[in-house]
Design a protein around this motif. Structure first.
Motif: not given
Length: 311
Positions: A102-106, A122-127, A130-131, A297-298
């Protein structure tokens, strides 16, 4: 470094295959959405390289693909609601990955067919992202797609959704390969690296002729993609080869990049690799491609410099 395989439960009872390349102290998470008529296991070399650089890699096996799929179902999403199911499967893997770290950029990485499934996710679940990295994708050409849709829907009505059409194969993969005539194999369009092409041809899990129902689902899914509906602050990266017929030799993917930008989405990077064909991660310049992917990648912390292996 360890590798594991597991399954997630889909609402309809389908077992979603998940492949994971583990790292002891990850700094980022990468979820891979593979392409059509291939499978997640083909990304093992890339995953191992990324793991050496502290990236946790998790890959979904799409319906109709991979070793756990019954032979009669290969190249077929589902008899009903296939597109919704593959997008839901991918989202389940993203949620699973997010819960594990949960703490890492995905980052969601989609190749070819997988890039369109990733865009729908991404269109339906973009939240939940992270990238987003789109590899070997193309624009949403509504006129061409709707024309193809009419033809393939007619074939499906006449022959049934599980019919595998030689005409559709010639219109797609066959047309892609003609651009490289005279050709050595039926899949020269995949890569300039002859060994990688031969590995694909020798792999019994690759090259399956897909059902017309999958094509109906896929085209309908692509037509529903609209960058204007995406999360505005989602960083999007696009990468393709200038000799990839899927991306219209760089022109189609360039137009898709423009459409994403015009929709107000942050295009974090766009790169065309000169001379590269469809499978960028399996190209003759794979080292350059892999490094570029890593650069997109972040990371949660700076990478430690090390003399690590190259592809």
């Amino acid at each position: 470094m360890t590798y594991s395989e597991s399954f997630l439960n889909a609402p309809d009872g389908h077992q979603i295959p998940v492949k994971t390349w583990h790292v002891s102290a990850p700094q980022a998470v990468l979820v891979i959405s593979h392409g059509m008529a291939e499978h997640a296991g083909r990304y093992g070399a890339l995953a191992n390289w990324l793991v050496e650089r502290n990236v946790q890699v998790i890959a979904v096996e799409h319906r109709g693909h991979g070793p756990s799929c019954p032979e009669q179902d290969r190249g077929h999403y589902s008899d009903q609601n296939g597109w919704q199911k593959v997008v839901s499967d991918l989202h389940a893997v993203v949620q699973h990955s997010r819960a594990q770290y949960p703490q890492l950029p995905l980052t969601l990485f989609g190749h070819s067919m997988g890039s369109f499934i990733a865009q729908a996710c991404a269109q339906a679940h973009g939240e939940d992202l992270d990238n987003l990295i789109l590899c070997a994708t193309n624009r949403i050409d509504h006129i061409h797609l709707r024309t193809s849709q009419l033809l393939i829907n007619a074939i499906a009505r006449l022959r049934g959704g599980r019919h595998r059409s030689h005409l559709v194969d010639r219109m797609t993969f066959g047309a892609f390969n003609k651009r490289f005539s005279p050709t050595r194999t039926s899949h020269d369009w995949l890569s300039r690296d002859a060994k990688q092409v031969d590995r694909y041809l020798d792999d019994p899990l690759c090259g399956t002729s897909c059902t017309v129902q999958l094509w109906c689902d896929f085209i309908g899914g692509m037509l529903a993609i609209s960058p204007r509906k995406w999360r505005k602050d989602l960083p999007v990266h696009l990468m393709a080869g200038t000799d990839d017929p899927v991306g219209e030799m760089g022109q189609g993917v360039s137009r898709h990049c423009d459409a994403i930008h015009q929709a107000g989405i942050k295009v974090a990077s766009f790169r065309l690799f000169p001379g590269a064909r469809h499978e960028l991660v399996n190209e003759t310049n794979a080292g350059e491609v892999w490094q570029h992917l890593l650069d997109c990648l972040p990371l949660d912390a700076p990478l430690e410099p090390a003399g690590l292996s190259q592809p």
